[in-house]
Design an enzyme around this catalytic site. Structure first.
Site, PDB file in Angstrom:
ATOM      1  N   ARG A  20       0.838  -1.192   0.000  1.00  0.00           N
ATOM      2  CA  ARG A  20       0.000   0.000   0.000  1.00  0.00           C
ATOM      3  C   ARG A  20       0.874   1.243   0.000  1.00  0.00           C
ATOM      4  NH1 ARG A  20      -2.337  -0.363   6.247  1.00  0.00           N
ATOM      5  NH2 ARG A  20      -0.301  -0.300   7.301  1.00  0.00           N
ATOM      6  N   ILE A  22       3.121   4.460  -0.590  1.00  0.00           N
ATOM      7  CA  ILE A  22       4.262   4.735  -1.464  1.00  0.00           C
ATOM      8  C   ILE A  22       4.840   3.437  -2.014  1.00  0.00           C
ATOM      9  CG2 ILE A  22       6.616   5.643  -1.530  1.00  0.00           C
ATOM     10  CD1 ILE A  22       5.748   7.727   0.551  1.00  0.00           C
ATOM     11  N   ASP A  67       8.991 -10.060   7.548  1.00  0.00           N
ATOM     12  CA  ASP A  67       9.152  -8.862   8.367  1.00  0.00           C
ATOM     13  C   ASP A  67      10.592  -8.383   8.216  1.00  0.00           C
ATOM     14  OD1 ASP A  67       9.523  -6.996  10.430  1.00  0.00           O
ATOM     15  OD2 ASP A  67       8.149  -8.032  11.774  1.00  0.00           O
ATOM     16  N   VAL A  68      10.774  -7.140   7.782  1.00  0.00           N
ATOM     17  CA  VAL A  68      12.122  -6.638   7.518  1.00  0.00           C
ATOM     18  C   VAL A  68      12.985  -6.585   8.772  1.00  0.00           C
ATOM     19  CG1 VAL A  68      11.400  -5.309   5.496  1.00  0.00           C
ATOM     20  CG2 VAL A  68      11.469  -4.202   7.757  1.00  0.00           C
ATOM     21  N   ASN A  94      11.462   0.229   1.024  1.00  0.00           N
ATOM     22  CA  ASN A  94      10.398   1.177   1.324  1.00  0.00           C
ATOM     23  C   ASN A  94       9.826   1.013   2.728  1.00  0.00           C
ATOM     24  OD1 ASN A  94       7.860   2.919   0.659  1.00  0.00           O
ATOM     25  ND2 ASN A  94       7.041   0.926   1.233  1.00  0.00           N
ATOM     26  N   TYR A 162      12.463   9.524  14.547  1.00  0.00           N
ATOM     27  CA  TYR A 162      12.263   9.362  13.098  1.00  0.00           C
ATOM     28  C   TYR A 162      13.365  10.080  12.324  1.00  0.00           C
ATOM     29  CZ  TYR A 162      10.045   9.446   8.504  1.00  0.00           C
ATOM     30  OH  TYR A 162       9.783   9.305   7.160  1.00  0.00           O
ATOM     31  N   LYS A 166      16.120   8.303   9.683  1.00  0.00           N
ATOM     32  CA  LYS A 166      16.249   8.612   8.256  1.00  0.00           C
ATOM     33  C   LYS A 166      17.613   9.186   7.918  1.00  0.00           C
ATOM     34  CE  LYS A 166      12.343   7.012   6.869  1.00  0.00           C
ATOM     35  NZ  LYS A 166      12.289   5.843   5.969  1.00  0.00           N
TER      36      LYS A 166
END
Length: 257
Positions: A20, A22, A67-68, A94, A162, A166
């Site tokens: 779903r 992006i 699961d990453v 992603n 967050y 990133k």
């Protein structure tokens, strides 16, 4: 000559969190351009819905549950695809999570570790698992989903975990790119602005925040998932054959100021 370089015909493209948002837009962009898409999702319902949306449009797509945050699962998926004669030549990292509105002094260990486990560890586990096969093949392209938050500090909402996660993705991108360039593997990232999704719009606290975000954006609007996917497709394709270690802003000019 030039249009053909944006094609990814017959490439195996893995998109984590591709069910779903992006991720699904990225999967669709790659599928439309000729790739055989493999979605990785931990939730079968979300993953199946994404796969079905792609196949309904005529694209070659399949779902693999994983699961990453599990390095073992990512290695198993990468090895399984290679054993089937379809090692991934494109990887879009992603999958990620976000949380904001909590001041640093109030961030608990659980939130911090969750953010780092998905956004940082997950990107590395996948890059390592699929990258090994790309190195063996001496070709491949990895595109990571970073964020403008890896460069700037957002306002008005605090979101240190967050932002840090990133920023780590951006530097991981550069570090692995430098290592793997001699092996024919390119590693790049996109750094999006706020993307207008139902999830973002449904958060009550985002109402007044959005007004502030748009004031800070030269283009005066939020982004759309397809605009991020277009940049991902470019970086994944041979059109970006001289690019590695790049972190490409897709931010409406937000980081210009």
């Amino acid at each position: 000559m030039y249009q053909a370089r944006f094609r990814v015909d017959n490439e195996v493209a893995v998109v984590t969190g591709g069910g779903r948002g992006i991720g699904l837009a990225c999967a669709e962009a790659l599928g439309e351009s000729g790739a055989r898409v493999v979605i990785i999702e931990p939730d079968e319902q979300i993953g199946s819905a994404g796969r079905d949306a792609l196949t309904a449009k005529g694209y070659a797509a399949e779902l693999m549950l994983g699961d990453v945050t599990s390095s073992a699962q990512m290695t198993e998926i990468a090895d399984t695809l290679a054993a089937r004669g379809m090692p991934a030549s494109i990887l879009v990292n992603n999958a990620g999570v976000g949380s904001s509105g909590i001041s640093s002094e109030d961030v608990d260990d659980e939130l911090w570790l969750w953010m780092m486990n998905v956004n940082v560890n997950g990107v590395f586990w996948c890059s390592r698992a699929f990258g090994r096969h790309m190195i063996a093949a001496r070709r491949g392209s990895i595109v990571n989903l970073g964020s403008m938050s890896g460069t700037i500090c957002n306002r008005p909402q605090p979101q240190t975990p967050y932002n840090v996660s990133k920023a780590a993705v951006h530097h991981m991108t550069r570090s692995i790119a430098a290592e793997w360039a001699p092996h024919g593997v390119r590693v790049n990232a996109v750094a999006p602005t706020y993307i207008e999704t139902p999830m973002v719009l449904a958060i009550p606290e985002n109402g007044p925040r959005i007004e502030a975000w748009l004031r800070d954006t030269p283009m005066g609007r939020m982004g759309q998932a397809h605009e991020v996917a277009s940049a991902v497709l470019f970086l994944a394709s041979d059109a970006a054959s001289l690019m590695t270690g790049a972190v490409v802003p897709v931010d409406g000019g937000f980081t210009c100021w």
